[in-house]
Design an enzyme around this catalytic site. Structure first.
Site, PDB file in Angstrom:
ATOM      1  N   SER A 141      33.454  62.223  82.769  1.00  0.00           N
ATOM      2  CA  SER A 141      34.044  63.320  82.109  1.00  0.00           C
ATOM      3  C   SER A 141      32.795  64.341  82.176  1.00  0.00           C
ATOM      4  O   SER A 141      31.424  63.947  81.898  1.00  0.00           O
ATOM      5  CB  SER A 141      34.590  63.114  80.850  1.00  0.00           C
ATOM      6  OG  SER A 141      34.623  64.409  80.052  1.00  0.00           O
ATOM      7  N   TYR A 155      34.284  59.421  72.554  1.00  0.00           N
ATOM      8  CA  TYR A 155      34.647  59.617  73.901  1.00  0.00           C
ATOM      9  C   TYR A 155      33.509  59.906  74.904  1.00  0.00           C
ATOM     10  O   TYR A 155      33.491  59.395  76.033  1.00  0.00           O
ATOM     11  CB  TYR A 155      35.763  60.704  74.098  1.00  0.00           C
ATOM     12  CG  TYR A 155      36.331  60.962  75.319  1.00  0.00           C
ATOM     13  CD1 TYR A 155      37.020  60.199  76.149  1.00  0.00           C
ATOM     14  CD2 TYR A 155      35.878  62.201  75.920  1.00  0.00           C
ATOM     15  CE1 TYR A 155      37.654  60.216  77.289  1.00  0.00           C
ATOM     16  CE2 TYR A 155      36.237  62.622  77.187  1.00  0.00           C
ATOM     17  CZ  TYR A 155      37.001  61.724  77.932  1.00  0.00           C
ATOM     18  OH  TYR A 155      37.579  62.025  78.999  1.00  0.00           O
TER      19      TYR A 155
HETATM   20  P1  NAP Z   1      46.495  60.754  80.651  1.00  0.00           P
HETATM   21  O1  NAP Z   1      47.411  61.835  81.256  1.00  0.00           O
HETATM   22  O2  NAP Z   1      46.494  60.442  79.343  1.00  0.00           O
HETATM   23  O3  NAP Z   1      46.804  59.145  81.652  1.00  0.00           O
HETATM   24  C1  NAP Z   1      46.071  58.127  81.214  1.00  0.00           C
HETATM   25  C2  NAP Z   1      46.520  56.999  82.239  1.00  0.00           C
HETATM   26  O4  NAP Z   1      45.585  55.845  81.892  1.00  0.00           O
HETATM   27  C3  NAP Z   1      47.853  56.499  82.182  1.00  0.00           C
HETATM   28  O5  NAP Z   1      48.193  56.182  83.601  1.00  0.00           O
HETATM   29  C4  NAP Z   1      47.824  55.410  81.015  1.00  0.00           C
HETATM   30  O6  NAP Z   1      48.800  54.392  81.578  1.00  0.00           O
HETATM   31  C5  NAP Z   1      46.405  54.726  81.421  1.00  0.00           C
HETATM   32  N1  NAP Z   1      45.916  54.076  80.274  1.00  0.00           N
HETATM   33  C6  NAP Z   1      45.598  54.628  79.304  1.00  0.00           C
HETATM   34  N2  NAP Z   1      45.219  53.712  78.356  1.00  0.00           N
HETATM   35  C7  NAP Z   1      45.587  52.696  79.042  1.00  0.00           C
HETATM   36  C8  NAP Z   1      45.461  51.147  78.306  1.00  0.00           C
HETATM   37  N3  NAP Z   1      44.944  50.833  77.298  1.00  0.00           N
HETATM   38  N4  NAP Z   1      45.696  50.308  79.382  1.00  0.00           N
HETATM   39  C9  NAP Z   1      46.419  50.765  80.586  1.00  0.00           C
HETATM   40  N5  NAP Z   1      46.346  51.820  80.895  1.00  0.00           N
HETATM   41  C10 NAP Z   1      45.945  52.606  80.012  1.00  0.00           C
HETATM   42  O7  NAP Z   1      44.908  61.075  81.152  1.00  0.00           O
HETATM   43  P2  NAP Z   1      44.489  61.785  82.324  1.00  0.00           P
HETATM   44  O8  NAP Z   1      44.001  63.157  81.544  1.00  0.00           O
HETATM   45  O9  NAP Z   1      44.965  61.739  83.645  1.00  0.00           O
HETATM   46  O10 NAP Z   1      42.603  61.076  82.255  1.00  0.00           O
HETATM   47  C11 NAP Z   1      42.626  60.219  83.273  1.00  0.00           C
HETATM   48  C12 NAP Z   1      41.156  59.921  83.332  1.00  0.00           C
HETATM   49  O11 NAP Z   1      40.399  61.136  83.182  1.00  0.00           O
HETATM   50  C13 NAP Z   1      40.397  59.470  81.793  1.00  0.00           C
HETATM   51  O12 NAP Z   1      39.481  58.392  82.125  1.00  0.00           O
HETATM   52  C14 NAP Z   1      40.107  60.569  81.398  1.00  0.00           C
HETATM   53  O13 NAP Z   1      39.092  60.115  80.162  1.00  0.00           O
HETATM   54  C15 NAP Z   1      39.489  61.271  82.314  1.00  0.00           C
HETATM   55  N6  NAP Z   1      39.316  62.966  82.046  1.00  0.00           N
HETATM   56  C16 NAP Z   1      40.129  63.573  81.847  1.00  0.00           C
HETATM   57  C17 NAP Z   1      40.275  64.909  81.695  1.00  0.00           C
HETATM   58  C18 NAP Z   1      41.275  65.812  81.562  1.00  0.00           C
HETATM   59  O14 NAP Z   1      41.004  67.041  81.372  1.00  0.00           O
HETATM   60  N7  NAP Z   1      42.572  65.440  81.651  1.00  0.00           N
HETATM   61  C19 NAP Z   1      38.813  65.427  81.658  1.00  0.00           C
HETATM   62  C20 NAP Z   1      37.823  64.583  82.029  1.00  0.00           C
HETATM   63  C21 NAP Z   1      37.951  63.128  82.163  1.00  0.00           C
HETATM   64  P3  NAP Z   1      50.137  54.230  80.506  1.00  0.00           P
HETATM   65  O15 NAP Z   1      50.988  55.853  80.540  1.00  0.00           O
HETATM   66  O16 NAP Z   1      51.111  53.279  81.621  1.00  0.00           O
HETATM   67  O17 NAP Z   1      49.793  53.441  79.518  1.00  0.00           O
END
Ligand code: NAP
Length: 250
Positions: A141, A155
């Site tokens: 991130s 985080y």
């Molecule tokens: P999201 O929409 O909340 O999706 C999270 C994904 O991770 C889902 O597929 C979820 O699976 C899985 N997951 C979460 N906790 C889990 C657990 N305990 N066990 C197994 N699977 C789990 O998140 P996102 O925004 O796409 O983020 C994805 C990655 O990008 C993360 O590492 C986040 O920190 C990083 N990131 C995101 C942003 C942003 O702005 N969105 C920015 C920087 C970095 P289920 O739904 O099936 O449980």
């Protein structure tokens, strides 16, 4: 024939958000994709169906991360469907939004268990499956390099740890021709950022203004960066922290 034809990819957290975008992109370019999910089997099946509808091949594997034995359980599931791996994307992650004055040990432990311990042990137990010339891409991130959201400190700390993991692991796996990098998204519209982006009427515009490009990013824009690193063009990039924040750190 796509650029990843004949390769197998595993994307954790591919049921939704950025992970889904990455899985669909790798699948469209020919990889056979293991679509990992935690709780949302239906959403994971939708990702698989989307990949298949685009002419690709995919299967879903469900394992809740952040619990003892999670990584071994994940590989056991994986081995039922595939023999060896070329691209591992550690994407699954959770946030924390409570400031240091309010966060408790349980929340701190949970965010570290899912964001740091799980990818570490997924590699620990899975690296013998990675073929020569493979790729490990850890989704970090922008917050590991900026203090603009100090309420997300725990985080951000997990992502800093993940970056050190990418750096050091690149030396461990490099002699097998395997590259390891962190890709750091800025604010991307997903379920994870829904609250932030819809907190009030001006929330979306404030988030957009953080980026030099003046907008919120899309999952496909992170997937494009991952696809570059996973492809042949990324073969000389390893141990790096790759900025995919749309210029949010400038
Ligand atoms: P999201 O929409 O909340 O999706 C999270 C994904 O991770 C889902 O597929 C979820 O699976 C899985 N997951 C979460 N906790 C889990 C657990 N305990 N066990 C197994 N699977 C789990 O998140 P996102 O925004 O796409 O983020 C994805 C990655 O990008 C993360 O590492 C986040 O920190 C990083 N990131 C995101 C942003 C942003 O702005 N969105 C920015 C920087 C970095 P289920 O739904 O099936 O449980």
């Amino acid at each position: 024939m796509g650029v990843f034809t004949g390769r197998t990819a595993l994307v954790t957290g591919a049921s939704r958000g950025i992970g889904r975008g990455i899985a669909e992109r790798l699948g469209r370019d020919g990889a056979r994709v293991a679509v990992h999910y935690g709780r949302n089997e239906t959403a994971a099946k939708e990702t698989v169906a989307a990949i298949e509808a685009a002419g690709g091949s995919a299967f879903a594997i469900g394992v809740e991360l952040g619990l003892p034995g999670d990584a071994e359980a994940l590989w056991e599931e994986f081995d039922r469907h595939a023999d060896g791996l070329d691209i591992l994307v550690n994407n699954a992650g959770i946030g924390n939004t409570r400031p240091i004055a309010e966060i408790d040990e349980r929340e701190y432990d949970r965010v570290f268990a899912v964001n740091v311990k799980a990818p570490f042990f997924i590699v620990r137990h899975g690296m013998t499956r990675l073929r020569e010339g493979g790729r490990v891409i850890n989704i970090s991130s922008g917050l590991s390099r900026t203090a603009i959201m100090p309420d997300n400190m725990a985080y951000a700390m997990t992502k800093g740890a993940l970056d050190v993991f990418s750096r050091d692991l690149s030396k461990v796996l490099g002699r097998r021709g395997i590259t390891v990098n962190s890709v750091a998204p800025g604010i991307i519209a997903t379920d994870n950022t829904h609250e932030l982006l819809h907190a009030d009427e001006g929330a979306w515009a404030r988030a957009a203004a953080i980026s030099a490009l003046g907008r919120v990013g899309e999952t496909a824009e992170v997937a494009d960066v991952v696809a570059f690193l996973a492809g042949d063009g990324g073969r000389w990039v390893t141990g790096s922290w790759v900025d995919a924040t749309g210029g949010s750190l400038t």
